[in-house]
Design an enzyme around this catalytic site. Sequence first.
Site, short mmCIF file in Angstrom:
data_model
loop_
_atom_site.label_atom_id
_atom_site.label_comp_id
_atom_site.label_asym_id
_atom_site.label_seq_id
_atom_site.Cartn_x
_atom_site.Cartn_y
_atom_site.Cartn_z
N SER A 197 0.80 -1.16 -0.55
CA SER A 197 -0.33 -0.04 0.22
C SER A 197 0.91 1.34 -0.15
O SER A 197 1.83 1.46 -1.07
CB SER A 197 -0.72 0.00 1.06
N ARG A 235 -11.58 7.06 8.73
CA ARG A 235 -11.78 5.24 9.30
C ARG A 235 -12.33 4.81 8.68
O ARG A 235 -12.33 3.94 8.22
CB ARG A 235 -10.88 5.01 10.80
N HIS A 250 -8.40 -4.81 -0.60
CA HIS A 250 -6.81 -4.19 -0.12
C HIS A 250 -6.58 -4.89 0.75
O HIS A 250 -4.79 -5.34 0.93
CB HIS A 250 -7.18 -2.59 -0.23
N ASP A 251 -6.82 -4.42 1.48
CA ASP A 251 -6.06 -5.14 3.18
C ASP A 251 -6.33 -6.75 3.45
O ASP A 251 -4.70 -7.58 3.69
CB ASP A 251 -7.27 -5.32 4.49
N ASP A 262 -8.72 -6.49 -4.82
CA ASP A 262 -8.17 -5.06 -4.76
C ASP A 262 -9.40 -4.13 -5.56
O ASP A 262 -8.84 -4.08 -6.47
CB ASP A 262 -6.80 -4.53 -4.49
#
Lengths: 368, 368
Positions: free
Chosen positions: B145, B214, B346-347, B316
Amino acid sequence: MGQGGGVLRSIEIGALPLEAGGVLPSVTMAFECWGTLNAAGDNAVLIQHALTGSTHVSRGESEEDGWWEGLVGPCAVIDTNKYFVVCANMLGGCYGTTGPSSIAEDGKPYGSRFPFITIRDSVEAEARLSSRLGVTSWHAVIGGSMGGARALEWALMYPEKVRRCAVVASCASSTAEQIAFAQAQVLAIRQDPHFVGGDYYDGAAPTTGLGLARRIAHITYRSEPEMGQRFGRKSQDDGGTISHVRLAPEVGGQFQIESYLDHQAHKLVGRFDANSYIVITEALMSHDASRGRGSLEQALKVASGVEFMVAAVNSDRLYFPTQSEELAAALPGNVVVASIDSPIGHDGFLTEVAAVGDLLAASLFRAQ
Amino acid sequence: MGQGGGVLRSIEIGALPLEAGGVLPSVTMAFECWGTLNAAGDNAVLIQHALTGSTHVSRGESEEDGWWEGLVGPCAVIDTNKYFVVCANMLGGCYGTTGPSSIAEDGKPYGSRFPFITIRDSVEAEARLSSRLGVTSWHAVIGGSMGGARALEWALMYPEKVRRCAVVASCASSTAEQIAFAQAQVLAIRQDPHFVGGDYYDGAAPTTGLGLARRIAHITYRSEPEMGQRFGRKSQDDGGTISHVRLAPEVGGQFQIESYLDHQAHKLVGRFDANSYIVITEALMSHDASRGRGSLEQALKVASGVEFMVAAVNSDRLYFPTQSEELAAALPGNVVVASIDSPIGHDGFLTEVAAVGDLLAASLFRAQ
């Protein structure tokens, strides 16, 4: 009424009990209409607007283009020489229908006192309106995005009054991701200090919160490639190498995509009420065709007499085409999922008016 | 130094001139390290953390698991019997390196006075740190990332010191969509009344704004199917039919996905500084490997002696696999784009540690 159309009207529909409890004591429904209702009251078409949409589908006799300009009018796909076309402002809205900014019985705006409403509550209010107008059944109920959710609920709540139904860029129930993006938008407004719990009508409006909500939403309305091709990494002030570095806002540095989203936020803030945004967004979060009706297939069975057209924008990443396919597969009878070809994303249901018209002309409005 | 590892250390690197102008008069770089640097100073591996990541890659002698636990250690893929492994907190961060919450020369926190920094500024600071540590060249620089952006910049700014480079779930430059989501996050913080322009250290922190930032970010870190399968439309308080309707927050009604995002927000707010979040997010918005270096191919040519591994998470939707493919295609030499198979989005670069390890073991850390 409404031969020329494009003028905002309203009708009182009385007290409305709500699905999640409580009652709105006195509800006004605002609407526009085009064309003339026949004696049987069955040549009517209902067009349902999206989240921040208004009743203004078509300019009619007004000065302002509508959000589906060209689709409705004499000799248009939805021919006002044949059909009586209605678009009602959703319950909770801010375009004339009773919503949080309306004056309650005590002479003050509802504000924080406006109750939680669902998609079904709005359809119930729209059903009352249609009775008042003398509509006995709809030739078609048509909607995109949240309007599609309301169109679908019409077919499930009043299947005997809906002969055809078009659900465009929508789904059977709001998904976890849609709820997640909606929560962020609602919080953006609630966290604005000017929101004051919803009772801000005698002070400054929570415009920064509403603007942020719109920015978040607008990103989801557009596709990644569309934003990339249109804006890429271009800077708003093209001042050489350094302009490609994002500067702190006080220096004025900004990417074009940021300026574009600022503009989208600014436009919405000037035309929409923050409480209505929350109320309608939460109604959309509640959207679930199967709630209290068994499985999705069981819930949809009641509409077996309705002719459906389900369409998705092929680049939509908020209401994925797979969600339209799932809805179509669960609907009774033969339902075709049509595809609106657009690189834009979800907003394609608004920008590709001609494609929407072609789909309607080939399905619910084909020559009989 | 650092045989066991997992303990936060720091080194002063002096005054740092910045790419966009200005200078940080006195910079401290915080880092953790594992293993032992050899006499030649060339058995070192640099691991770069993501946006809100810390230096804590691996527990080492500490009590707490790291964010890539298992990847670094004796006989692990990155074998600390062979390699000296470093992870530095990014410039502007809040895990020990000089950032907005650090005390400036006047004895007060930088706050709003902290300058705009870029990815390249952090790499410059990391280069000073590595010289102080005695590292002559890196066996590999690895990041996921935003860490991938820093890893890539290392290969471009110091190609003679980087023998191998892994860019995971990242890209050559931040795209319009990534900038758009970043803008929403930055605004969420700036619009919190407790932000006070960034000078909030003697009062309440802008936790609601940071929490909203967040939430927005976390949605983009996860895939739509993952959220759908994990949470769907389940309500947090399972009280029958009505619980499937979203109730107003004061009634306590909430979907599980909302509660989950609340939890993610709460966790971050307890461990991260809002100003650092803005500074690092804006640095990531500035990420562009080609800035001031001609075309992307021209910009990357300088790293022709570096062995690259580029990997994307196949689900992602923030750093699309196509962006990894575009980077790999533009890099000099033969570069393989590897795929991390995960439904999470993505994570996946964090959750699929074993897959990341396998890819590294098969490429930059294969037996020589």
